[in-house]
Design a protein around this motif. Sequence first.
Motif, PDB file in Angstrom:
ATOM      1  N   SER A 190      36.325  38.409  31.997  1.00  0.00           N
ATOM      2  CA  SER A 190      36.451  36.750  32.089  1.00  0.00           C
ATOM      3  C   SER A 190      37.381  36.552  30.522  1.00  0.00           C
ATOM      4  O   SER A 190      37.514  37.314  29.948  1.00  0.00           O
ATOM      5  CB  SER A 190      34.557  35.719  31.542  1.00  0.00           C
ATOM      6  N   PRO A 191      38.689  35.802  31.555  1.00  0.00           N
ATOM      7  CA  PRO A 191      39.298  35.259  30.237  1.00  0.00           C
ATOM      8  C   PRO A 191      38.621  34.758  29.292  1.00  0.00           C
ATOM      9  O   PRO A 191      37.656  34.158  28.851  1.00  0.00           O
ATOM     10  CB  PRO A 191      40.514  34.501  31.058  1.00  0.00           C
ATOM     11  N   PRO A 192      39.017  34.752  27.831  1.00  0.00           N
ATOM     12  CA  PRO A 192      38.483  34.318  26.197  1.00  0.00           C
ATOM     13  C   PRO A 192      38.785  32.432  26.538  1.00  0.00           C
ATOM     14  O   PRO A 192      37.060  31.709  25.909  1.00  0.00           O
ATOM     15  CB  PRO A 192      39.786  34.341  25.193  1.00  0.00           C
ATOM     16  N   ALA A 193      39.484  32.425  27.058  1.00  0.00           N
ATOM     17  CA  ALA A 193      39.339  30.275  27.253  1.00  0.00           C
ATOM     18  C   ALA A 193      38.379  29.890  28.391  1.00  0.00           C
ATOM     19  O   ALA A 193      37.158  29.050  28.516  1.00  0.00           O
ATOM     20  CB  ALA A 193      40.104  29.470  28.186  1.00  0.00           C
ATOM     21  N   MET A 328      34.988  22.586  35.546  1.00  0.00           N
ATOM     22  CA  MET A 328      35.988  23.910  35.756  1.00  0.00           C
ATOM     23  C   MET A 328      34.400  25.008  34.620  1.00  0.00           C
ATOM     24  O   MET A 328      34.767  25.832  35.436  1.00  0.00           O
ATOM     25  CB  MET A 328      36.953  24.422  34.021  1.00  0.00           C
ATOM     26  N   ALA A 329      33.261  24.640  34.249  1.00  0.00           N
ATOM     27  CA  ALA A 329      32.449  25.122  33.456  1.00  0.00           C
ATOM     28  C   ALA A 329      31.816  25.817  35.351  1.00  0.00           C
ATOM     29  O   ALA A 329      30.899  27.150  35.307  1.00  0.00           O
ATOM     30  CB  ALA A 329      31.647  25.155  33.245  1.00  0.00           C
ATOM     31  N   LEU A 330      31.623  24.982  35.869  1.00  0.00           N
ATOM     32  CA  LEU A 330      30.524  25.058  37.175  1.00  0.00           C
ATOM     33  C   LEU A 330      31.046  25.200  37.538  1.00  0.00           C
ATOM     34  O   LEU A 330      30.658  26.825  38.535  1.00  0.00           O
ATOM     35  CB  LEU A 330      30.179  23.277  37.642  1.00  0.00           C
ATOM     36  N   ALA A 331      32.769  25.836  38.242  1.00  0.00           N
ATOM     37  CA  ALA A 331      33.434  26.195  39.459  1.00  0.00           C
ATOM     38  C   ALA A 331      33.561  27.859  38.959  1.00  0.00           C
ATOM     39  O   ALA A 331      33.253  28.960  39.504  1.00  0.00           O
ATOM     40  CB  ALA A 331      34.994  26.136  39.505  1.00  0.00           C
ATOM     41  N   PHE A 332      33.523  28.309  37.684  1.00  0.00           N
ATOM     42  CA  PHE A 332      33.841  29.428  37.251  1.00  0.00           C
ATOM     43  C   PHE A 332      32.115  29.892  37.313  1.00  0.00           C
ATOM     44  O   PHE A 332      32.200  31.266  37.064  1.00  0.00           O
ATOM     45  CB  PHE A 332      34.038  29.270  35.416  1.00  0.00           C
ATOM     46  N   LYS A 333      31.670  29.088  36.954  1.00  0.00           N
ATOM     47  CA  LYS A 333      29.633  29.801  37.267  1.00  0.00           C
ATOM     48  C   LYS A 333      29.623  29.992  38.149  1.00  0.00           C
ATOM     49  O   LYS A 333      28.211  31.386  38.948  1.00  0.00           O
ATOM     50  CB  LYS A 333      28.805  29.220  36.927  1.00  0.00           C
ATOM     51  N   VAL A 334      29.753  29.410  39.730  1.00  0.00           N
ATOM     52  CA  VAL A 334      29.883  29.981  41.205  1.00  0.00           C
ATOM     53  C   VAL A 334      30.512  30.832  41.280  1.00  0.00           C
ATOM     54  O   VAL A 334      30.085  31.680  42.129  1.00  0.00           O
ATOM     55  CB  VAL A 334      29.699  28.647  41.979  1.00  0.00           C
ATOM     56  N   ILE A 335      31.621  30.790  40.581  1.00  0.00           N
ATOM     57  CA  ILE A 335      32.658  31.894  40.641  1.00  0.00           C
ATOM     58  C   ILE A 335      31.861  33.318  40.155  1.00  0.00           C
ATOM     59  O   ILE A 335      31.326  34.875  40.828  1.00  0.00           O
ATOM     60  CB  ILE A 335      34.195  31.996  40.546  1.00  0.00           C
ATOM     61  N   ASP A 336      31.562  33.647  38.799  1.00  0.00           N
ATOM     62  CA  ASP A 336      30.907  34.855  38.391  1.00  0.00           C
ATOM     63  C   ASP A 336      29.893  35.057  39.064  1.00  0.00           C
ATOM     64  O   ASP A 336      29.436  36.513  38.900  1.00  0.00           O
ATOM     65  CB  ASP A 336      31.203  34.109  37.066  1.00  0.00           C
ATOM     66  N   ALA A 337      28.417  34.345  38.828  1.00  0.00           N
ATOM     67  CA  ALA A 337      27.927  34.979  39.469  1.00  0.00           C
ATOM     68  C   ALA A 337      27.533  35.934  40.693  1.00  0.00           C
ATOM     69  O   ALA A 337      26.820  37.028  40.460  1.00  0.00           O
ATOM     70  CB  ALA A 337      26.446  33.843  39.287  1.00  0.00           C
ATOM     71  N   ILE A 365      42.255  28.758  38.020  1.00  0.00           N
ATOM     72  CA  ILE A 365      41.119  29.178  37.938  1.00  0.00           C
ATOM     73  C   ILE A 365      40.874  30.826  38.342  1.00  0.00           C
ATOM     74  O   ILE A 365      40.846  31.347  37.260  1.00  0.00           O
ATOM     75  CB  ILE A 365      39.314  28.194  38.625  1.00  0.00           C
ATOM     76  N   LEU A 366      41.502  30.505  39.582  1.00  0.00           N
ATOM     77  CA  LEU A 366      41.355  31.914  40.426  1.00  0.00           C
ATOM     78  C   LEU A 366      42.789  32.826  39.514  1.00  0.00           C
ATOM     79  O   LEU A 366      42.407  33.998  39.921  1.00  0.00           O
ATOM     80  CB  LEU A 366      41.571  31.800  41.817  1.00  0.00           C
ATOM     81  N   GLU A 367      43.755  32.296  39.677  1.00  0.00           N
ATOM     82  CA  GLU A 367      44.407  32.970  39.108  1.00  0.00           C
ATOM     83  C   GLU A 367      44.178  32.981  37.674  1.00  0.00           C
ATOM     84  O   GLU A 367      45.314  34.516  36.881  1.00  0.00           O
ATOM     85  CB  GLU A 367      46.643  32.053  38.675  1.00  0.00           C
ATOM     86  N   ARG A 368      43.867  32.797  36.423  1.00  0.00           N
ATOM     87  CA  ARG A 368      42.908  32.714  35.441  1.00  0.00           C
ATOM     88  C   ARG A 368      42.151  34.260  35.500  1.00  0.00           C
ATOM     89  O   ARG A 368      42.400  35.057  34.518  1.00  0.00           O
ATOM     90  CB  ARG A 368      42.891  31.813  34.531  1.00  0.00           C
ATOM     91  N   ILE A 369      41.696  34.380  36.615  1.00  0.00           N
ATOM     92  CA  ILE A 369      40.754  35.275  36.008  1.00  0.00           C
ATOM     93  C   ILE A 369      41.121  36.386  37.398  1.00  0.00           C
ATOM     94  O   ILE A 369      40.956  37.259  37.802  1.00  0.00           O
ATOM     95  CB  ILE A 369      39.265  34.907  36.995  1.00  0.00           C
ATOM     96  N   GLY A 370      42.687  36.844  37.462  1.00  0.00           N
ATOM     97  CA  GLY A 370      43.244  38.064  38.253  1.00  0.00           C
ATOM     98  C   GLY A 370      43.211  37.547  39.694  1.00  0.00           C
ATOM     99  O   GLY A 370      43.621  38.873  40.204  1.00  0.00           O
ATOM    100  N   GLY A 371      42.909  36.838  40.238  1.00  0.00           N
ATOM    101  CA  GLY A 371      43.603  36.269  41.880  1.00  0.00           C
ATOM    102  C   GLY A 371      44.973  36.331  42.162  1.00  0.00           C
ATOM    103  O   GLY A 371      45.644  35.780  41.560  1.00  0.00           O
TER     104      GLY A 371
END
Length: 385
Positions: A190-193, A328-337, A365-371
């Motif tokens: 997970s990136p720092p941001a 953004m937090a919601l999108a990241f959460k449902v991707i990460d879990a 968001i996807l590119e920030r996490i390496g997509g």
Amino acid sequence: MSIFPDHPSEGKIEILPISGFRGVGKFIDVPWQVYADDPLWVPPLRLERRLYFSRFNPYFKHAQWQGWIAYRNNQPVGRISAQIDELHRQRYGPDTGHFGMLESINDETVFSGLIQAAEDWLVKRGARQISGPFNFSINQECGLLVQGFDTPPVFMMPYSPRWYVNLLEQNGYHPGKDLLAYWLETDFESPPAMQTIDRKYQHRIKIRTLQRNRFSEEIEIMRNIFNDAWSGNWGFVPFTQEEFAELGSSLRWLVPDEFVQIAEMDGEPVAFMAVLPNLNEVLPDLNGNLFPFGWLHLVNKLKSNSITTGRVPLMGVRKQFHHTLSGMALAFKVIDAPRKIARTRGIQHVELSWVLEDNLPMRAILERIGGKEYKRYRIYEKTLA
């Protein structure tokens, strides 16, 4: 590659409409002819295709369709469908129509004949704005592959050879919208941001898995989120209750509860994501047949956690959170879990598909996490005089 040559062959071409049980069966079998020598094509399950084209498909409660097969010397060399969707017409006008299920050898005459048959049928039903391919709906397989020909498709995504693009454009079709597929390693950091945003909302956002003991209610929650989340997007047509329930039922036995994650904001469900194991790793071995032993092979693969890739076909964050930090937090959460859980079951990579080319926040968001964008599909359009 195809068993057919890349230039017109001798012989009369016939474009014939299909009808009845046998006609649908022949329509289903056409890709086996077109892709006989293509190592990247993945044969669908014939039983699933039978159900899809049957009256039990809830899509047909608001749509009608017709299919055609192209023959040369009595051998099938292509197919196409045309469909009118009343839900689409309610949103976009009474002159819309679609084509789909397009398969053809690399032959201008065959391809043009199929397109003409679909257009003629649509024109007779008032269509002037034609788009596709849709198999049958934007909520199902759609788009023509235009980039990413070097890898096979994942489960429930379309496939097409390179020559379709030129042949379709020669018939007067132009690009309407591109749909992107992203490839993501499940062990990303997970990136720092993202971690900062996550911490900001950690007391308000809770993630839970699918509750199978109230499966119908959960499916309806996800449908409502999806329809709200996607309602402002290009080409959107809402899932009916029956369609989403059918989708849920067909995937129920494939997806562990933890592969579906629902995010609640202050106790209200507002986002979700579903991960599917990529059955296209297994389907080539079955060659379209579940019986007599194909089903056992499929079940064993699922139970043994030997499928190493997956797909995220469904995701949504309610529209009120779009373009916000909480969104953004919601999108990241449902991707990460779910990706963490998928990792424990042997899934090393997932495809997130599809994403609209102009959905810049989700792409960021996807590119920030390496997509990585690795496939591109295109919806084509044409206005008929």
